[in-house]
Scaffold this active site. Structure first.
Site, short mmCIF file in Angstrom:
data_model
loop_
_atom_site.label_atom_id
_atom_site.label_comp_id
_atom_site.label_asym_id
_atom_site.label_seq_id
_atom_site.Cartn_x
_atom_site.Cartn_y
_atom_site.Cartn_z
N PHE A 27 0.84 -1.20 0.00
CA PHE A 27 0.00 0.00 0.00
C PHE A 27 0.88 1.26 0.00
CE2 PHE A 27 -3.12 -2.88 2.25
CZ PHE A 27 -4.05 -2.88 1.22
N ASP A 86 9.05 -3.88 -10.52
CA ASP A 86 8.16 -4.70 -9.69
C ASP A 86 8.78 -6.06 -9.40
OD1 ASP A 86 5.89 -3.02 -9.33
OD2 ASP A 86 5.28 -3.41 -11.38
#
Length: 389
Positions: free
Chosen positions: A104, A176
């Site tokens: 998050f 990522d």
């Protein structure tokens, strides 16, 4: 035929994955491949937004193919983290877990009451791993942590392409995937550390730091020389390496030349056009040497040049596209593919985990879960709602 592994190294480790898209889920995927039990904590109704983010508009039932590539072998538990009752259930689950992963934005877990300090109150030995785009400190903390944007910010786009080309992005979500891999490394180290110290461990990794670390050669060279790396104007493949390092067109395809001494290359190619150059010039005359090689190598087929280069033990390879690679003998022997079975009629093919342990491949063929598929079973197993009855 389903392939079943026994005694995977992370069996018995419970991971709670509060993640979406690629970085966190790719870390959860590898931990699951290695035997951990990974439970995705998802928002009811929406879940991981990767469920609706298609690649090439490919879907498997209600979820995207992309979601299935990085969420196999996981369970899905839905919880409204803004609900006091459901948050209490999650905290009870944390008390049973070994690892928490989240990606998050900075500040979100604090607002939810699930930050490291709160998690430690639930579990004094929790391993808490958080992924961000740029870390927690301003001025960049609130920037969107999306892979292409991070490639743009990190300088990576100036490593690929030729000198006059526009900045060239890596053709995959490299930030990522690298970040997820580094989180796995950190989690494994933290599991060892926790065993010695019997304490909670907090892990912080950002995509920016991962991409800068990925470029350690370039940064170290820049720090030492004070000069920015310059891409070769001809057939660039690495801005720090001299000729002949690069990709060259042949009469029927392309070949890659790695680190090869100019003397050996001259003898192998049997051409006098390189005679004016020697090894001391592979940087100062890099583009000129490459330009000569361009003209030489396009005169013959790839197989012709590869036979010569390999006969002399020189580092070269013919370029393969994905179909050519898949059909090659070396690829087939590695058994790199596995099928994920949804039903008797429906399967998809994907890559397997690349790790072998004691000679055994880490297969993982359970499909990604439907949203909330395991919620009821997990509630029963961990008696999560007993306090609310």
């Amino acid at each position: 035929m389903t392939k079943i592994n026994k005694n995977k190294p992370l069996e018995g480790i419970l991971v709670l994955e509060f993640c979406q898209y690629l970085s966190g889920p790719s870390a959860g995927l590898r931990l699951a491949d290695l035997g951990a039990r990974v439970i995705k904590i998802e928002n009811p109704g929406k879940g991981d937004l990767c469920r609706i983010l298609p690649i090439k508009d490919q879907w498997v039932e209600e979820n995207t193919l992309l979601f299935h590539t990085i969420n196999r072998n996981k369970e899905s538990y839905t919880a409204n983290l803004k609900s006091e009752g459901e948050l209490a259930e999650i905290k009870k689950l944390i008390s049973k877990a070994d690892v928490m992963l989240h990606n998050f934005r900075p500040g979100v877990m604090e607002k939810l009451g699930l930050d490291f300090q709160q998690a430690k109150m639930c579990n004094s030995e929790i391993i808490f791993a958080e992924i961000s785009g740029y870390g927690k400190e301003e001025p960049w903390a609130k920037k969107p942590g999306q892979d292409l944007l991070l490639q743009a910010m990190s300088g990576l786009m100036y490593a690929s392409g030729d000198r006059e080309d526009a900045p060239t992005p890596f053709g995959l979500a490299i930030g990522d995937i690298l970040c997820g891999a580094q989180v796995v490394q950190a989690v494994l180290a933290a599991l060892v550390y926790r065993k010695r110290k019997n304490k909670a461990v907090k892990i912080e990794v950002s995509l920016l730091e991962s991409l800068i670390d990925f470029q350690f050669e370039i940064f170290t060279t820049y720090f030492t020389s004070g000069k920015l790396p310059v891409r070769s104007a001809v057939n660039n493949a690495h801005p720090l390496l001299g000729a002949p390092y690069g990709i060259y067109e042949t009469h029927d395809g392309h070949i890659a030349l790695a680190m090869i001494s100019l003397k050996d290359l001259k003898e192998t190619l049997g051409s006098t056009e390189l005679d004016e150059f020697d090894q001391s010039m592979v940087f100062s005359k890099r583009d000129k040497i490459k330009s000569v090689l361009v003209e030489i190598l396009k005169k013959e087929n790839s197989a012709f040049w590869m036979k010569k280069l390999q006969a002399n033990g020189l580092w070269a390879a013919d370029l393969k596209n994905w179909e050519q690679l898949k059909n090659s003998e070396g690829y087939k022997k590695l058994q790199l593919e596995q099928e994920i079975k949804f039903s008797e009629e429906k399967t998809i093919k994907t890559n397997r985990c690349p790790i072998r342990i004691d000679g055994e491949v880490m297969w993982g063929e359970i499909p990604a879960p439907n949203l909330g598929e395991h919620s009821k079973a997990i509630k029963r197993e961990f008696e999560l709602n007993e306090e609310l009855l």
